[in-house]
Motif scaffolding. Structure first.
Motif: not given
Length: 373
Positions: A41-42, A54-57, A194-196, A209-215
């Protein structure tokens, strides 16, 4: 398929890919929690001149999440090119928004400021810029329009790893940008995206959002629906190794483009990629060909004839306004975009992968010459 068949793409994986993958296996860090994720990501954020990655699938999900993250009111219009991949329109539709498509420039194959300006209505809320096949969109006039009309901008730089626009990195424009890491890209992770972003709050929303919106405090209590779109450490390890050699890969692609130009110099009845504009040199993600109207067959037949000679090809994108699935939704019923329609029917690309040899380039060009003779 013969043993000497030339595939349309073969990736180049001869750097640190094997060593970094072995490290993942040796340490047991194979999930999305591994250290290569943040490194990748960096690295991508630095390449694109952004603050956050933000790395995604995959690249399609990157667009889905990016569009959703902007929080546009349902029914809002988003301007996109008609000559692009279905992922762009799908991301807009899935967010309960309305895609409005514009024609492309017949030479660069990209959307134009004139097309965008004509498509703006009181309901327009965003523009999705999509760079096509090797040259970037002419961004300055479109960004000026976006500022004038207070429109959000998503830059789809899926094919533009290492490309620049007037010296600024592609992927550095707009509110958000996205990349794809499919095997035919300059940087590949097999599958991946990737989203930047530069805005801290927006980047945090993308990460959620990429992680199921876990709190953080109540993991399995959800205030919003997200995606399970986490990239694995294994994929990111490949990506890190690839980013280390991006400049060299860009040089290889431009060498491929130059060799095709040499071999096809003087060949009539085709249009080759534009080598350069006043804002960018072509990065030749792929080497595209558009058949002139006086060629007595279309792209599909040309590809069939090349396949018979052992040459792999791939068709150009099909226009969004002609997609059956979107037409059944009542979209684009009166649309006509002649430039895009023409290149969709008459365009295809030759073998263009990073592992392509000079002999394979010569064979591919010779085969094209023969079917046009």
């Amino acid at each position: 398929m013969t043993a000497d068949f030339i595939p349309v793409n073969t990736p180049l994986l001869d750097g640190n890919e094997a060593r970094y993958l072995a490290e993942c296996i040796r340490t047991g860090w194979i999930s999305s929690e591994g250290p290569f994720i943040k490194r990748f990501e960096t690295a991508m954020a630095e390449i694109a001149g952004r603050k956050h990655g933000v790395a995604v699938i995959n690249g399609s999900v990157a667009l889905d999440i990016a569009v959703h993250a902007l929080g546009l009111e349902p029914g809002s219009e988003v301007i996109i090119p008609t000559f692009t991949i279905i992922s762009c329109a799908a991301a807009v539709v899935r967010a309960s928004l309305v895609p409005v498509v514009v024609d492309c420039d017949p030479s660069t194959w990209n959307m134009t400021a004139e097309g965008v300006e004509a498509a703006i209505t009181p309901r327009t809320r965003a523009i999705m810029l999509v760079h096509i096949y090797g040259l970037p969109v002419d961004l300055d006039p479109i960004m000026t329009l976006a500022k004038k009309h207070e429109l959000r901008v998503i830059e789809d730089a899926a094919e533009m790893h290492g490309q620049t626009y007037r010296g600024a990195p592609c992927g550095s424009f707009g509110d958000l940008s996205t990349f794809s890491f499919y095997p035919n890209k300059h940087i590949t992770t097999g599958e991946g995206g990737m989203i930047l972003a530069d805005d801290d709050e927006l980047a945090g929303r993308l990460t959620s959002l990429r992680n199921l919106c876990f709190q953080p405090e109540r993991r399995f209590v959800h205030e919003e629906l997200g995606w399970n779109a986490r990239m694995t450490n294994l994929q990111a390890a490949l990506g890190v190794a690839q980013t280390e050699r991006l400049a060299g890969m860009v040089a290889i692609k431009r060498r491929i483009g130059a060799l095709y130009d040499e071999h096809l110099d003087g060949v009539e009845r085709i249009k080759r990629p534009v080598a350069r504009t006043n804002y960018a040199d072509n990065i030749y993600w792929v080497y595209g060909i558009v058949l002139d109207d006086d060629v007595p067959f279309d792209a599909a037949e040309a590809m069939r004839r090349l396949a018979n000679k052992g040459i792999g090809t791939r068709p150009f994108f099909w226009c969004m306004h002609e997609q059956p699935v979107l037409r059944r939704m009542g979209l684009f019923e009166k649309d006509s975009h002649p430039h895009a329609e023409h290149i969709a029917r008459r365009g295809f690309y030759l073998p263009s992968g990073l592992a392509l040899t000079e002999d394979q380039i010569a064979r591919s060009a010779t085969a094209l010459r023969e079917i046009l003779a």
